[in-house]
Design a protein around this motif. Structure first.
Motif, PDB file in Angstrom:
ATOM      1  N   GLU A  57       0.856  -1.174   0.000  1.00  0.00           N
ATOM      2  CA  GLU A  57       0.000   0.000   0.000  1.00  0.00           C
ATOM      3  C   GLU A  57       0.898   1.231   0.000  1.00  0.00           C
ATOM      4  OE1 GLU A  57      -3.103   1.728   3.128  1.00  0.00           O
ATOM      5  OE2 GLU A  57      -3.610  -0.246   2.326  1.00  0.00           O
ATOM      6  N   SER A  58       0.576   2.192  -0.841  1.00  0.00           N
ATOM      7  CA  SER A  58       1.395   3.404  -0.953  1.00  0.00           C
ATOM      8  C   SER A  58       0.643   4.595  -0.380  1.00  0.00           C
ATOM      9  CB  SER A  58       1.740   3.683  -2.411  1.00  0.00           C
ATOM     10  OG  SER A  58       2.516   2.646  -2.937  1.00  0.00           O
ATOM     11  N   ILE A  59       1.387   5.454   0.328  1.00  0.00           N
ATOM     12  CA  ILE A  59       0.833   6.681   0.881  1.00  0.00           C
ATOM     13  C   ILE A  59       1.740   7.824   0.441  1.00  0.00           C
ATOM     14  CG2 ILE A  59       0.308   7.941   2.994  1.00  0.00           C
ATOM     15  CD1 ILE A  59      -0.172   5.267   4.358  1.00  0.00           C
ATOM     16  N   THR A  60       1.130   8.892  -0.069  1.00  0.00           N
ATOM     17  CA  THR A  60       1.905  10.050  -0.501  1.00  0.00           C
ATOM     18  C   THR A  60       1.559  11.232   0.385  1.00  0.00           C
ATOM     19  OG1 THR A  60       1.823   9.236  -2.766  1.00  0.00           O
ATOM     20  CG2 THR A  60       2.478  11.514  -2.457  1.00  0.00           C
ATOM     21  N   LEU A  61       2.521  11.667   1.187  1.00  0.00           N
ATOM     22  CA  LEU A  61       2.379  12.893   1.983  1.00  0.00           C
ATOM     23  C   LEU A  61       3.337  13.924   1.401  1.00  0.00           C
ATOM     24  CD1 LEU A  61       2.109  11.373   5.562  1.00  0.00           C
ATOM     25  CD2 LEU A  61       0.273  12.307   4.170  1.00  0.00           C
ATOM     26  N   CYS A  62       4.563  13.911   1.827  1.00  0.00           N
ATOM     27  CA  CYS A  62       5.590  14.745   1.202  1.00  0.00           C
ATOM     28  C   CYS A  62       6.348  13.932   0.157  1.00  0.00           C
ATOM     29  CB  CYS A  62       6.558  15.256   2.265  1.00  0.00           C
ATOM     30  SG  CYS A  62       5.800  16.396   3.419  1.00  0.00           S
ATOM     31  N   GLU A  63       6.473  12.691   0.427  1.00  0.00           N
ATOM     32  CA  GLU A  63       7.099  11.759  -0.504  1.00  0.00           C
ATOM     33  C   GLU A  63       6.283  10.474  -0.492  1.00  0.00           C
ATOM     34  OE1 GLU A  63      10.375   9.456   2.153  1.00  0.00           O
ATOM     35  OE2 GLU A  63      10.955  11.449   1.427  1.00  0.00           O
ATOM     36  N   GLN A  64       6.488   9.677  -1.497  1.00  0.00           N
ATOM     37  CA  GLN A  64       5.727   8.437  -1.569  1.00  0.00           C
ATOM     38  C   GLN A  64       6.392   7.377  -0.697  1.00  0.00           C
ATOM     39  OE1 GLN A  64       4.933   6.991  -5.468  1.00  0.00           O
ATOM     40  NE2 GLN A  64       3.800   5.235  -4.748  1.00  0.00           N
ATOM     41  N   PHE A  67       4.200   0.569   1.993  1.00  0.00           N
ATOM     42  CA  PHE A  67       4.130  -0.324   3.153  1.00  0.00           C
ATOM     43  C   PHE A  67       3.756  -1.721   2.696  1.00  0.00           C
ATOM     44  CE2 PHE A  67       2.866   3.850   4.698  1.00  0.00           C
ATOM     45  CZ  PHE A  67       3.641   3.991   5.820  1.00  0.00           C
ATOM     46  N   PHE A  68       4.327  -2.698   3.363  1.00  0.00           N
ATOM     47  CA  PHE A  68       3.831  -4.055   3.216  1.00  0.00           C
ATOM     48  C   PHE A  68       2.768  -4.245   4.286  1.00  0.00           C
ATOM     49  CE2 PHE A  68       7.868  -4.938   1.069  1.00  0.00           C
ATOM     50  CZ  PHE A  68       7.391  -5.638  -0.019  1.00  0.00           C
ATOM     51  N   VAL A  69       1.583  -4.591   3.873  1.00  0.00           N
ATOM     52  CA  VAL A  69       0.481  -4.788   4.814  1.00  0.00           C
ATOM     53  C   VAL A  69       0.218  -6.279   4.920  1.00  0.00           C
ATOM     54  CG1 VAL A  69      -1.932  -4.286   5.317  1.00  0.00           C
ATOM     55  CG2 VAL A  69      -0.517  -2.571   4.195  1.00  0.00           C
ATOM     56  N   ILE A  70       0.223  -6.776   6.126  1.00  0.00           N
ATOM     57  CA  ILE A  70      -0.100  -8.175   6.396  1.00  0.00           C
ATOM     58  C   ILE A  70      -1.426  -8.164   7.137  1.00  0.00           C
ATOM     59  CG2 ILE A  70       0.600 -10.300   7.531  1.00  0.00           C
ATOM     60  CD1 ILE A  70       3.482  -9.233   7.359  1.00  0.00           C
ATOM     61  N   VAL A  95      11.618   1.832  -1.034  1.00  0.00           N
ATOM     62  CA  VAL A  95      10.679   0.960  -0.342  1.00  0.00           C
ATOM     63  C   VAL A  95      11.122   0.814   1.105  1.00  0.00           C
ATOM     64  CG1 VAL A  95       9.651  -1.333  -0.261  1.00  0.00           C
ATOM     65  CG2 VAL A  95      10.194  -0.300  -2.463  1.00  0.00           C
ATOM     66  N   LYS A  96      10.265   1.168   2.019  1.00  0.00           N
ATOM     67  CA  LYS A  96      10.542   1.002   3.441  1.00  0.00           C
ATOM     68  C   LYS A  96       9.648  -0.111   3.954  1.00  0.00           C
ATOM     69  CE  LYS A  96      11.654   5.833   4.060  1.00  0.00           C
ATOM     70  NZ  LYS A  96      11.289   7.088   4.697  1.00  0.00           N
ATOM     71  N   LEU A  97      10.235  -1.047   4.621  1.00  0.00           N
ATOM     72  CA  LEU A  97       9.475  -2.184   5.123  1.00  0.00           C
ATOM     73  C   LEU A  97       8.932  -1.842   6.501  1.00  0.00           C
ATOM     74  CD1 LEU A  97       8.601  -5.117   4.690  1.00  0.00           C
ATOM     75  CD2 LEU A  97      10.680  -5.802   5.840  1.00  0.00           C
ATOM     76  N   GLN A  98       7.636  -1.723   6.581  1.00  0.00           N
ATOM     77  CA  GLN A  98       6.984  -1.467   7.854  1.00  0.00           C
ATOM     78  C   GLN A  98       5.824  -2.431   7.969  1.00  0.00           C
ATOM     79  OE1 GLN A  98       5.891   2.591   8.265  1.00  0.00           O
ATOM     80  NE2 GLN A  98       7.970   3.357   7.996  1.00  0.00           N
ATOM     81  N   MET A  99       5.688  -3.001   9.116  1.00  0.00           N
ATOM     82  CA  MET A  99       4.602  -3.948   9.324  1.00  0.00           C
ATOM     83  C   MET A  99       3.520  -3.254  10.129  1.00  0.00           C
ATOM     84  SD  MET A  99       6.745  -7.370  10.088  1.00  0.00           S
ATOM     85  CE  MET A  99       5.289  -8.350  10.108  1.00  0.00           C
ATOM     86  N   LEU A 100       2.320  -3.273   9.594  1.00  0.00           N
ATOM     87  CA  LEU A 100       1.191  -2.671  10.274  1.00  0.00           C
ATOM     88  C   LEU A 100       0.441  -3.744  11.036  1.00  0.00           C
ATOM     89  CD1 LEU A 100      -0.138  -0.454   7.365  1.00  0.00           C
ATOM     90  CD2 LEU A 100       1.315   0.237   9.247  1.00  0.00           C
ATOM     91  N   SER A 101       0.102  -3.461  12.271  1.00  0.00           N
ATOM     92  CA  SER A 101      -0.677  -4.441  13.021  1.00  0.00           C
ATOM     93  C   SER A 101      -2.126  -4.281  12.643  1.00  0.00           C
ATOM     94  CB  SER A 101      -0.486  -4.247  14.526  1.00  0.00           C
ATOM     95  OG  SER A 101      -0.936  -2.978  14.888  1.00  0.00           O
ATOM     96  N   MET A 102      -2.776  -5.401  12.343  1.00  0.00           N
ATOM     97  CA  MET A 102      -4.168  -5.401  11.920  1.00  0.00           C
ATOM     98  C   MET A 102      -4.997  -6.180  12.936  1.00  0.00           C
ATOM     99  SD  MET A 102      -4.469  -3.760   9.201  1.00  0.00           S
ATOM    100  CE  MET A 102      -3.381  -2.962   8.097  1.00  0.00           C
ATOM    101  N   ASN A 103      -6.281  -6.089  12.814  1.00  0.00           N
ATOM    102  CA  ASN A 103      -7.185  -6.845  13.682  1.00  0.00           C
ATOM    103  C   ASN A 103      -6.969  -8.331  13.462  1.00  0.00           C
ATOM    104  OD1 ASN A 103      -8.262  -4.486  14.585  1.00  0.00           O
ATOM    105  ND2 ASN A 103     -10.018  -4.539  13.200  1.00  0.00           N
ATOM    106  N   ASN A 104      -7.051  -9.093  14.512  1.00  0.00           N
ATOM    107  CA  ASN A 104      -6.944 -10.547  14.489  1.00  0.00           C
ATOM    108  C   ASN A 104      -5.574 -11.045  14.042  1.00  0.00           C
ATOM    109  OD1 ASN A 104      -9.607 -10.790  15.272  1.00  0.00           O
ATOM    110  ND2 ASN A 104     -10.335 -10.848  13.176  1.00  0.00           N
ATOM    111  N   LEU A 105      -4.532 -10.225  14.151  1.00  0.00           N
ATOM    112  CA  LEU A 105      -3.205 -10.661  13.743  1.00  0.00           C
ATOM    113  C   LEU A 105      -2.293 -10.626  14.942  1.00  0.00           C
ATOM    114  CD1 LEU A 105      -1.447 -11.460  11.332  1.00  0.00           C
ATOM    115  CD2 LEU A 105      -0.883  -9.077  11.041  1.00  0.00           C
TER     116      LEU A 105
END
Length: 107
Positions: A57-64, A67-70, A95-105
């Motif tokens: 998933e990509s987010i653009t604020l000041c730069e693009q 994220f890898f979303v699991i 590419v910056k590897l960041q893991m997002l915590s999601m529900n049920n994970l």
């Protein structure tokens, strides 16, 4: 064996035929019930298992930033014991590897 059958009365033969006639549908009903229970068990197991998906998933604020979303799309918790990735992803600046915590994970 033939002598035994000839020695039976007509009412005995009718009783034996009616027993056999009721026994066959009973056996068929039991077999159908067992098959439907097994199929129902498989359906319950499939519907209640965790389904893990990994996407970018990509987010653009000041730069693009990417994220890898699991995420677990299943109905039960998933347990990740080990997570491995290619080291080239860590070396690249885009590419910056960041893991997002999601529900049920649970990790």
């Amino acid at each position: 064996m033939l002598h035994f059958i000839n020695s039976l009365s007509k009412s005995d033969i009718i009783n034996i035929i009616s027993i056999i006639a009721s026994l066959i549908p009973s056996i068929v009903a039991i077999v159908i019930s067992i098959k439907s229970l097994r199929q129902n068990n498989k359906m319950i197991e499939a519907s209640s298992r965790p389904y893990i998906s990994i996407y970018v998933e990509s987010i653009t604020l000041c730069e693009q930033t990417s994220f890898f979303v699991i995420k677990n799309f299943g109905n039960t918790p998933a347990y990740i014991n080990d997570f491995q990735y290619d080291p080239i992803l860590k070396k690249r600046n885009k590419v910056k590897l960041q893991m997002l915590s999601m529900n049920n994970l649970t990790m």
